[in-house]
Enzyme design. Structure first.
Site, short mmCIF file in Angstrom:
data_model
loop_
_atom_site.label_atom_id
_atom_site.label_comp_id
_atom_site.label_asym_id
_atom_site.label_seq_id
_atom_site.Cartn_x
_atom_site.Cartn_y
_atom_site.Cartn_z
N ASP A 9 0.74 -1.39 -0.01
CA ASP A 9 -0.31 -0.02 0.13
C ASP A 9 1.46 1.51 0.21
OD1 ASP A 9 -2.53 1.53 0.47
OD2 ASP A 9 -1.47 2.16 2.48
N SER A 10 -0.26 2.60 0.19
CA SER A 10 0.76 3.14 -0.06
C SER A 10 1.31 3.54 1.11
CB SER A 10 0.14 4.53 0.08
OG SER A 10 -0.92 5.40 0.03
N CYS A 72 -4.16 -1.45 -1.92
CA CYS A 72 -3.97 -0.53 -2.45
C CYS A 72 -5.87 -0.24 -3.13
CB CYS A 72 -2.84 0.47 -2.37
SG CYS A 72 -3.00 2.21 -2.95
N GLU A 153 -3.29 8.63 8.73
CA GLU A 153 -1.10 8.51 8.42
C GLU A 153 -0.89 9.28 9.90
OE1 GLU A 153 1.42 6.89 6.57
OE2 GLU A 153 -1.21 6.03 5.78
N CYS A 185 -11.18 2.43 -0.53
CA CYS A 185 -9.36 2.53 -0.02
C CYS A 185 -8.81 2.57 0.91
CB CYS A 185 -8.77 4.04 0.16
SG CYS A 185 -7.38 4.46 1.01
N HIS A 187 -7.14 2.76 3.32
CA HIS A 187 -6.88 3.44 5.16
C HIS A 187 -8.94 3.69 5.91
CE1 HIS A 187 -3.38 4.22 3.31
NE2 HIS A 187 -3.04 4.95 4.11
N1 DGL Z 1 -5.00 3.09 0.83
C1 DGL Z 1 -4.73 3.86 -0.49
C2 DGL Z 1 -5.98 3.46 -1.28
O1 DGL Z 1 -6.46 2.04 -0.78
C3 DGL Z 1 -4.32 4.92 -0.14
C4 DGL Z 1 -4.13 5.90 -1.29
C5 DGL Z 1 -3.21 7.37 -0.71
O2 DGL Z 1 -2.60 6.96 -0.90
O3 DGL Z 1 -4.03 8.40 -1.33
O4 DGL Z 1 -6.27 4.65 -2.30
#
Ligand code: DGL
Length: 264
Positions: A9-10, A72, A153, A185, A187
């Site tokens: 993931d990011s 992600c 985050e 997402c 997150h």
């Molecule tokens: N968890 C990522 C997603 O599912 C986050 C994206 C981001 O870094 O903006 O889209």
């Protein structure tokens, strides 16, 4: 030969998938990468997201992963075809599995689904396509919630700041009365409390969890190597460890290692 699964993931969002992995693949090894140096992805162009996703995937394959879970939504919506084309391992994203689950619920209800995602995910239209491919009659509304990723985050998953942004983004979705809300997402499940408070009538779908369920159908647990999670990030491992401890409810095994993702 037993296989190793890579999850990326990011940043911290993919931990919602990692937590599910630990439940469904109990005692099995996985390698997690969070691109903390370049988070957020959701505000970037499709080309940049694609370049980052290829580097993230290459890193995990170099580490021994033979199946990739793209935990992600932004990458799944913008780069999954490129990853499948470029790499010779199975790649499972969050979009199709979450869409399938949501359609199952909506088809038995009012036929309405709300998708919450990053700006890049909503712009891609990937969830609408996946949902309407399964059932063209389903009505889909998508809402971009760009402040949700920075909130998570930074550990603001409950309390007034999280509630304020949830109201800002979601109040107009209440009257739509979706049967299912895809947390598109990874997150966002960390914000389930404040989201569920507003969209009380809808079933919240954790897209990272659905991707792991799909991975298990593809690769049964007995075919995966025994072991624990190994965690890598591209910046600030201490900050990641601190929040990972909160989100996973335990210390992350053997600490978190920092790597130079630009070299992949
Ligand atoms: N968890 C990522 C997603 O599912 C986050 C994206 C981001 O870094 O903006 O889209």
């Amino acid at each position: 030969m037993a296989k190793t699964i890579g999850i990326f993931d990011s940043g911290l969002g993919g931990l919602t998938a990692a937590a599910e992995f630990e439940k469904l693949f109990n005692g099995k090894k996985y390698i997690y990468f969070g691109d903390t140096a370049r988070v957020p992805y959701g505000t970037k162009s499709a080309d940049t997201i694609c370049r980052y996703a290829c580097q993230d995937t290459k890193f995990l394959i170099d580490k021994g992963a033979s199946l990739i879970i793209v935990a992600c939504g932004t990458v799944s919506a913008n780069a999954i075809d490129e990853l499948k084309k470029r790499f010779d391992v199975p790649v499972i994203g969050v979009v199709e599995p979450a869409a399938e689950k949501a359609v199952e619920i909506a088809a038995a209800g009012n036929g309405r689904i709300t998708v919450l995602g990053t700006s890049a995910t909503v712009k891609s239209g990937a969830y609408e396509r996946a949902i309407n491919k399964i059932d063209p009659k389903i009505e889909v509304r998508s809402v971009a919630c760009p402040m949700f990723v920075p909130l998570v985050e930074n550990g603001y998953t409950e309390g007034e700041a999280a509630a304020l942004f949830a109201r800002e983004y979601l109040e107009n979705s209440v009257s739509f009365g979706a049967d299912a809300v895809i947390l598109g997402c990874t997150h966002y499940p960390h914000l389930s409390g404040v989201i569920g408070e507003i969209l009380q009538r809808s079933v919240l779908i954790n897209s990272g969890k659905e991707a792991v369920v799909a991975a298990k159908k593809y690769l049964p647990a007995h075919m995966v190597s025994d072991g624990n999670g190994e965690f890598y990030v591209s910046d600030a491992p201490e900050a990641f460890s601190r929040l990972a401890r909160v989100f996973m409810g335990r210390e992350v095994a053997d600490g978190v290692k920092c790597i130079d993702i630009e070299s992949y």
